[in-house]
Design an enzyme around this catalytic site. Structure first.
Site, mmCIF file in Angstrom:
data_model
loop_
_atom_site.group_PDB
_atom_site.id
_atom_site.type_symbol
_atom_site.label_atom_id
_atom_site.label_comp_id
_atom_site.label_asym_id
_atom_site.label_seq_id
_atom_site.Cartn_x
_atom_site.Cartn_y
_atom_site.Cartn_z
ATOM 1 N N GLU A 257 0.862 -1.178 0.000
ATOM 2 C CA GLU A 257 0.000 0.000 0.000
ATOM 3 C C GLU A 257 0.892 1.220 0.000
ATOM 4 O OE1 GLU A 257 -3.627 2.248 2.424
ATOM 5 O OE2 GLU A 257 -2.765 0.409 3.241
ATOM 6 N N CYS B 197 -6.857 1.757 2.234
ATOM 7 C CA CYS B 197 -7.941 2.750 2.193
ATOM 8 C C CYS B 197 -7.855 3.660 0.979
ATOM 9 C CB CYS B 197 -7.932 3.575 3.486
ATOM 10 S SG CYS B 197 -8.523 2.653 4.913
ATOM 11 N N ASN C 69 -12.098 -2.633 0.153
ATOM 12 C CA ASN C 69 -11.059 -2.771 1.175
ATOM 13 C C ASN C 69 -11.652 -2.469 2.542
ATOM 14 O OD1 ASN C 69 -8.159 -2.633 2.307
ATOM 15 N ND2 ASN C 69 -9.030 -0.650 2.862
ATOM 16 N N GLU C 70 -11.609 -3.432 3.431
ATOM 17 C CA GLU C 70 -12.148 -3.341 4.799
ATOM 18 C C GLU C 70 -13.409 -2.476 4.869
ATOM 19 O OE1 GLU C 70 -9.225 -0.206 7.174
ATOM 20 O OE2 GLU C 70 -8.579 -2.299 7.014
#
Length: 795
Positions: free
Chosen positions: A28, A232, A356-357
């Site tokens: 990331e 994120c 993503n999450e």
């Protein structure tokens, strides 16, 4: 009575669950992992696109300074009237007022500056044009802060149209704090854009490539897969792909560097997108890792931006096009684009992640459309669903419900917790069902880069291996951190502009990747001492309130003993106010925490009423508080005022035990109730149960272990972790082997203090040592040192 010899028995012919692509890595772009990190570009803000939208103090000339030598004078400005490319509109204008000994511009690079090494070559390029003085050279130098010249080249800008110029500079000195300088004489205006300096030696010598030392350390892991590009940053942005702060849209990252738009990175810096999807796929190929790209699903949970269902098809088409880009024949549209970029062979994409999450119903509603469409068109692609950023709670449950309903191949779980949580949850996946979607543990780490953190993670990872029926993929996170641009820690690999080292956690991951094996082997433990169960302490101690940037009032605060019915009023029975607004801080009246009293009860109910007068979020209710570093708390309206979470802090590190979505409203009165019984905790808002969890204590196993078989070598691999304060001796017995003697390679991490860490000065202080021995028969005795990680490879 004779005691039984402690024995680990491995059934070498009883081949079990496939381990598949279990251990990989996660990239990331945070902590300047790409620009200023893995991406080898040495010029910072090369296209003059830095902007306050990225970070408040940024501007188009961040990292640039004007040069005026020997009486030279110039004015420098950034314009966009005649851009090189409309997607990258800004460029610098050097208006020569008086030439003197030359005027121009200097780039400061990342960290302490631009690093160069004596004898190595650097590739310079720039787009330039000028109004006049076409016979005046532009002198390009790499200079020290004292003005000494480490390398020099000359280009002639002989056009009023944008033209690309290139040169090579060979360094005559080593200096990790250099500057890139461009100076010219003459008159008129001189225009520059896309100023670039790359080391000629990138990883595998790829152009626009990766920084060699960081990439080599990653490649040395031998990961099975790489998840990218986040994180994120996947979904944090606007819905319009042309916006400066759009969500991460993969198509913006392809093709000519000069036309890739700059992007706001949600970690508060600028992304050039020089490291784009094509480069990600190439890097995966170069290191032998399967690519796992993650795409947004048209929902930004940070700012509640939502694509209407009837406008979702272009987002689904993006997923189709990505699969075709990776796997399509050159005759297809996106396979053809890949071919033109230089890679006619498909990349062999097997996995794709959607979201993503993610939290919130809007994501899961949209996920179903992606899943159905992708499975219909590409049935062999394995699709990864999401379960939020926490290990338990309503959003975690919502993710698993969606995965089961849609028959997702994987569910992406994320959690960052204390080492104690990892030990307490060693058996987390034992009861997961093989017929359910598999777990992709896409982000996990214990808080810290000490040897203790790595030791505990190794113990937990043997549990991941032994539960390969349920856990299909796992990657530690985050992977990279530039020491001068820290957004998040811990991190697996740390670097500055010229050095890099792997943490203790890195070496554990490397051991497990190098010695994963292909199939599980049953392993039995006999004759060991009982597990060390920590006596279940009651959750009692002090109570307190705390807030941040908010103003609250509280009343009717009391605690009731559920065993005796005794009631105690908190805060002396009076109401209270907590205020921590900016105005309070300015006038010195900020009150951030308030002690309420304490109790030694183990079965109680705490209740209070609360109302927010102002502020963006909520407050914390602390309970079971021993001191500031050891306590539990109810985070009421946490993060972006989206959570109700129950959390446990041990030695200053925190685990989120469970989380549900909740939003605190100003001026509304809330009735809050907290029930504690033993280690069980329940939280109610207005008499509705919102959180329910158990704060488990670690149960220390005599040893943590797993075994596997590797097809390519025929080797049997045994991993044994001892987290105890004392050594443990055991017999390692391997059944059904034909050999009368064995060669055993041993890789061991031991002899370290629990707080030992690697550093730039001692990059391998905590790392495995290797040895080998031969043994007669099909077993051997081994003494596992205290706090040790041991891997046997039986040849």
């Amino acid at each position: 009575m004779k005691s039984v010899q402690p024995t680990l028995t491995i059934h070498t012919q009883d081949r079990g669950q496939e381990l598949g692509d279990l251990f990989g890595i996660f990239f990331e772009d945070l902590n300047h992992a790409a620009d200023g990190g893995l991406y080898a570009e040495l010029v910072r803000n090369r296209s003059f696109e830095f902007d306050p939208i990225d970070r408040a103090e940024y501007h188009a000339l961040t990292a640039w300074e004007k040069i005026e030598r020997g009486g030279g004078k110039a004015e420098i400005a950034v314009e966009d009237g005649f851009p090189l490319n409309p997607r990258n509109p800004h460029y610098v204008v050097i208006d020569i007022q008086s030439e003197g000994d030359g005027v121009g511009i200097m780039n400061l690079g990342f960290n302490s500056g631009i690093p160069v090494k004596r004898g190595e070559t650097y590739l310079f390029s720039v787009y330039a044009r000028r109004e006049a003085s076409f016979d005046e050279p532009v002198v390009v130098t790499i200079e020290g802060t004292d003005g000494s010249v480490h390398g020099e080249a000359t280009i002639m800008v002989q056009s009023s149209e944008w033209t690309k110029y290139e040169a090579k500079l060979t360094a005559i000195d080593t200096d990790f704090s250099s500057r890139l300088v461009m100076v010219t004489k003459g008159k008129g205006k001189f225009y520059l854009d896309m100023v670039s300096l790359f080391p000629e030696k990138t990883f595998l010598n790829r152009p626009n490539g990766m920084r060699e030392d960081i990439a080599a350390l990653i490649a040395d892991l031998k990961p099975k897969f790489m998840r990218f590009p986040g994180g994120c940053l996947i979904h944090d942005g606007s819905l319009n792909p042309d916006d400066r702060d759009s969500m991460y849209r993969w198509k913006n990252t392809l093709g000519d560097l000069a036309q890739r738009p700059a992007r706001r990175n949600n970690w508060s810096y600028n992304q050039t997108l020089g490291l784009g999807y094509y480069e990600y796929f190439l890097f995966c190929e170069d290191i032998g890792a399967k690519p796992i790209p993650i795409l947004p699903a048209g929902y930004n949970p940070h700012h509640k931006l939502i694509v209407p269902i009837n406008e979702l098809q272009p987002w689904i088409d993006d997923a189709f096009d990505l699969i075709e880009f990776a796997n399509g024949d050159p005759s297809t549209e996106w396979g053809g684009i890949r071919t033109k970029l230089g890679h006619p062979e498909p990349f062999g994409l097997e996995y794709i992640g959607i979201g993503n999450e993610e939290v919130g119903e809007p994501f899961f509603e949209r996920y179903a459309y992606f899943h159905k469409a992708i499975k219909e068109k590409y049935p062999d692609i394995q699709i990864i669903n999401s379960s939020g950023p926490f290990a338990a709670g309503s959003e975690y449950d919502r993710g698993w419900k969606s995965a089961r309903e849609n028959k997702s191949d994987f569910v992406d779980e994320h959690y960052y917790q204390t080492p104690e949580w990892f030990l307490a949850n060693y058996h987390r996946y034992d009861d997961f069902k093989a017929e359910d979607p598999k777990v992709f543990l896409g982000e996990y780490a214990s808080w810290g880069n000490t040897y203790y953190n790595a030791l505990v993670e190794a113990a937990f990872m043997t549990g991941l291996e032994k539960n390969a029926h349920a856990v299909g993929l796992a990657c530690y996170a985050p992977m990279l951190c530039n020491v001068d641009y820290i957004n998040w820690k811990p991190d697996m690999i740390w670097f500055n502009n010229h050095e890099v080292y792997g943490t203790a956690n890195y070496y554990v991951q490397k051991l497990f990747m190098h010695h994963q094996g292909d199939q599980l082997l049953p392993i039995e433990a006999n004759g060991f001492e009982e597990k060390q169960e920590i006596k279940a302490k009651p959750i009692n101690g002090a109570f307190a309130l705390g807030t941040d940037r908010c103003s609250f009032r509280f009343w009717d605060m009391k605690v009731v003993n559920n065993d005796t019915g005794e009631t105690r009023e908190l805060h002396g029975g009076s109401s209270a106010e907590l205020s921590d607004t900016d105005e309070d801080r300015l006038n010195g009246t900020s009150i951030q925490t308030l002690e309420l009293g304490e109790s030694d009860w183990s079965n109680y109910t705490l209740s209070l009423k609360a109302q927010r007068m102002s502020g963006p979020k909520g407050f914390n209710l602390y309970f079971g508080k021993r001191d500031a570093n050891n306590q539990l708390y109810w985070d009421f309206g946490g993060w972006q005022n989206q959570d109700s979470a129950l959390c446990s802090s041990v030695n200053g590190r925190t685990s989120v035990l469970t989380q549900s979505i909740f939003n605190v409203e100003s001026d509304k009165q809330y009735e809050l109730t907290l029930e504690v019984s033993g280690r069980r905790i329940r939280a109610y808002i207005d008499n509705v149960l919102i959180n329910d969890t158990e704060d488990k204590l670690p149960v220390i196993e005599p040893l943590y272990y797993s075994a596997s078989y590797e097809r390519s070598t025929g080797d049997v691999i045994v991993k044994v972790i001892n987290v105890q304060e004392n050594s443990v001796g055991a017999e390692i017995a391997l059944t059904d082997l034909q050999q009368t003697s064995l060669t055993v390679e041993v890789y061991e991490m031991s002899g370290h203090a629990l707080d030992d860490e690697n550093t730039f000065e001692s990059p391998e202080r905590v790392s495995p040592k290797q040895k080998e021995f031969r043994t007669e028969g099909s077993g051997f005795q081994y003494d596992f040192p205290k706090h040790s990680i041991t891997v046997f490879r039986v040849k």
